[in-house]
Enzyme design. Structure first.
Site, PDB file in Angstrom:
ATOM      1  N   CYS A  96      -8.810  -5.369  14.319  1.00  0.00           N
ATOM      2  CA  CYS A  96      -7.785  -6.204  13.509  1.00  0.00           C
ATOM      3  C   CYS A  96      -8.072  -7.652  13.723  1.00  0.00           C
ATOM      4  O   CYS A  96      -7.838  -8.047  14.799  1.00  0.00           O
ATOM      5  CB  CYS A  96      -6.279  -5.713  13.739  1.00  0.00           C
ATOM      6  SG  CYS A  96      -5.267  -6.444  12.491  1.00  0.00           S
ATOM      7  N   ASP A 198     -19.461  -1.665   4.451  1.00  0.00           N
ATOM      8  CA  ASP A 198     -20.366  -1.931   3.284  1.00  0.00           C
ATOM      9  C   ASP A 198     -21.077  -0.605   2.864  1.00  0.00           C
ATOM     10  O   ASP A 198     -22.027  -0.731   2.108  1.00  0.00           O
ATOM     11  CB  ASP A 198     -21.613  -3.037   3.476  1.00  0.00           C
ATOM     12  CG  ASP A 198     -20.932  -4.331   3.880  1.00  0.00           C
ATOM     13  OD1 ASP A 198     -19.602  -4.672   3.681  1.00  0.00           O
ATOM     14  OD2 ASP A 198     -21.379  -5.164   4.144  1.00  0.00           O
TER      15      ASP A 198
HETATM   16  C1  LIG Z   1      -6.773  -3.409   3.234  1.00  0.00           C
HETATM   17  C2  LIG Z   1      -7.594  -2.876   4.643  1.00  0.00           C
HETATM   18  C3  LIG Z   1      -6.974  -2.624   5.580  1.00  0.00           C
HETATM   19  C4  LIG Z   1      -7.318  -2.343   6.838  1.00  0.00           C
HETATM   20  N1  LIG Z   1      -6.695  -1.769   7.883  1.00  0.00           N
HETATM   21  C5  LIG Z   1      -7.413  -1.338   9.141  1.00  0.00           C
HETATM   22  C6  LIG Z   1      -6.540  -0.679  10.158  1.00  0.00           C
HETATM   23  O1  LIG Z   1      -5.317  -0.433  10.040  1.00  0.00           O
HETATM   24  N2  LIG Z   1      -7.309  -0.149  11.077  1.00  0.00           N
HETATM   25  C7  LIG Z   1      -8.520  -0.389  11.290  1.00  0.00           C
HETATM   26  O2  LIG Z   1      -9.366  -0.061  12.192  1.00  0.00           O
HETATM   27  N3  LIG Z   1      -9.431  -1.046  10.326  1.00  0.00           N
HETATM   28  C8  LIG Z   1      -8.606  -1.487   8.994  1.00  0.00           C
HETATM   29  N4  LIG Z   1      -9.549  -2.021   8.315  1.00  0.00           N
HETATM   30  C9  LIG Z   1     -10.865  -2.229   8.475  1.00  0.00           C
HETATM   31  C10 LIG Z   1     -11.691  -0.873   7.803  1.00  0.00           C
HETATM   32  O3  LIG Z   1     -11.435   0.235   8.717  1.00  0.00           O
HETATM   33  C11 LIG Z   1     -13.196  -1.080   7.942  1.00  0.00           C
HETATM   34  O4  LIG Z   1     -13.593  -1.242   9.020  1.00  0.00           O
HETATM   35  C12 LIG Z   1     -13.730  -2.269   7.068  1.00  0.00           C
HETATM   36  O5  LIG Z   1     -12.990  -2.422   5.765  1.00  0.00           O
HETATM   37  C13 LIG Z   1     -15.207  -2.237   6.710  1.00  0.00           C
HETATM   38  O6  LIG Z   1     -15.452  -0.954   6.128  1.00  0.00           O
HETATM   39  P1  LIG Z   1     -16.017  -0.945   4.534  1.00  0.00           P
HETATM   40  O7  LIG Z   1     -16.878  -1.970   4.250  1.00  0.00           O
HETATM   41  O8  LIG Z   1     -16.221   0.494   4.263  1.00  0.00           O
HETATM   42  O9  LIG Z   1     -14.406  -1.227   3.897  1.00  0.00           O
HETATM   43  C14 LIG Z   1      -8.943  -2.567   7.005  1.00  0.00           C
HETATM   44  C15 LIG Z   1      -9.673  -2.833   5.814  1.00  0.00           C
HETATM   45  C16 LIG Z   1      -8.949  -3.140   4.888  1.00  0.00           C
HETATM   46  C17 LIG Z   1      -9.716  -3.623   3.714  1.00  0.00           C
END
Ligand SMILES: Cc1cc2nc3c(=O)[nH]c(=O)nc-3n(C[C@H](O)[C@H](O)[C@H](O)COP(=O)(O)O)c2cc1C
Length: 302
Positions: A96, A198
């Site tokens: 985070c 991504d």
């Molecule tokens: C709105 C939002 C909230 C997120 N909350 C968390 C969370 O509570 N815990 C966590 O480990 N990652 C959190 N993330 C990160 C995502 O789990 C992930 O690692 C990140 O979005 C990259 O993956 P993606 O490109 O598939 O979105 C959050 C991401 C977004 C966009």
């Protein structure tokens, strides 16, 4: 056929991957689910809102509950509580990037302190018998990319699996996720590594698996308004409508009051992406005041 060979999972997202959305993702074929981040201290002191966030249903198994915290003893007590409640795994948030979280030494700040992280791993490992996993970033910033170091320490302390979102804390969500860092972690440890970052389609998941050798793929933003990303087969318009209706029902069943209203608005706005006039519809949805009005506006535009 892609989904038969790749373990696709829903990434934890605060205020998004609550119980209704997790059930929808599971219905679409998502593998092990993860809760949104749960503040360990708030859980331990019995905060009502946090306890509600930590609730899950039998049909969500296998599910990991993700903890946010820095104090090893508080994290251990929260983990024991979640294990007793039936969680299949406890996941530690080490990614985070939010300023007020890292200021408390939590989330991505744990990556800046490998010795401190090792103590957290050891204390948690002693506290629970179910799987213990961590979700890390590439590192704190471009000068301190230490995902491999943290992964090796984690493996040594008995962590069962590691999810890697390879951007650094400084990158937040900008730029492109450097998948080569996932590959380096895969090469460095023998425990399963889950790749993240991504992935928007099943084809992307396939590409990430080939590029990195990761054991499973987590999809976050790519599942917003598109939980059918977990099933590789083409999803008809009719089937999408069925999934969206079920999502709305689950929100109304499991969430209350303003939380339910806000979740309907957020998710229906995501489902509306790509509609002609989506921006206007989004504005209209957020101005409405009842669940029925929000859903009517969405289906009128569908
Ligand atoms: C709105 C939002 C909230 C997120 N909350 C968390 C969370 O509570 N815990 C966590 O480990 N990652 C959190 N993330 C990160 C995502 O789990 C992930 O690692 C990140 O979005 C990259 O993956 P993606 O490109 O598939 O979105 C959050 C991401 C977004 C966009």
């Amino acid at each position: 056929m892609l989904d038969s060979v790749i373990d696709l999972r829903l990434a934890p997202m605060a205020a998004v991957t609550n119980l209704p959305f997790r059930l929808v993702a599971r219905g679409c074929g998502a593998g092990r689910l993860t809760s949104e981040e749960i503040d360990a201290r708030a859980l331990v002191v019995g905060n009502v809102r946090t306890s509600e966030l930590a609730r899950f249903l039998p049909e969500e198994h296998p599910i990991a509950m993700q903890l946010l915290g820095a104090d090893p003893d508080v994290l251990a007590e929260a983990a024991r509580h979640l294990e007793a409640a039936g969680a299949d795994a406890i996941d530690l948030n080490m990614g985070c990037p939010v300023a007020k979280i890292v200021a408390k030494g939590q989330g991505a700040a744990l990556m800046r302190d490998p010795l401190g992280a090792a103590v957290v791993f050891r204390t948690l490992r002693k506290a629970i018998g179910v799987d213990l996993t961590i979700k890390i970033r590439g590192g704190w910033d471009a000068r301190t990319v230490n995902a491999v170091e943290i992964a090796r320490i984690a493996e040594g302390e008995g962590i069962d699996a590691i999810t890697v979102h390879p951007r650094t804390r400084s990158q937040q969500f900008s730029g492109v996720a450097p998948w080569e860092i996932i590959a380096r972690v895969v090469d460095a440890v023998a425990i399963p590594v889950v790749g993240n970052g991504d992935v928007r389609t099943a084809e992307d998941a396939w590409a990430m698996t080939r590029a990195t050798g990761c054991a499973a793929v987590m999809i976050g933003r790519g599942a917003l308004g598109a939980p059918w990303v977990f099933q590789a087969a083409e999803v008809s318009r009719h089937e999408r409508a069925r999934i969206i209706r079920r999502h709305c029902e689950l929100i109304e069943t499991h969430l209350q009051g303003l939380t339910a209203l806000l979740q309907l608005k957020k998710h229906l706005a995501w489902y509306a992406r790509g509609f002609s006039g989506a921006a206007k519809l989004r504005e209209a949805l957020f101005a409405l005041e009842t669940p029925a009005a929000v859903q009517d506006a969405f289906w009128n535009a569908w």
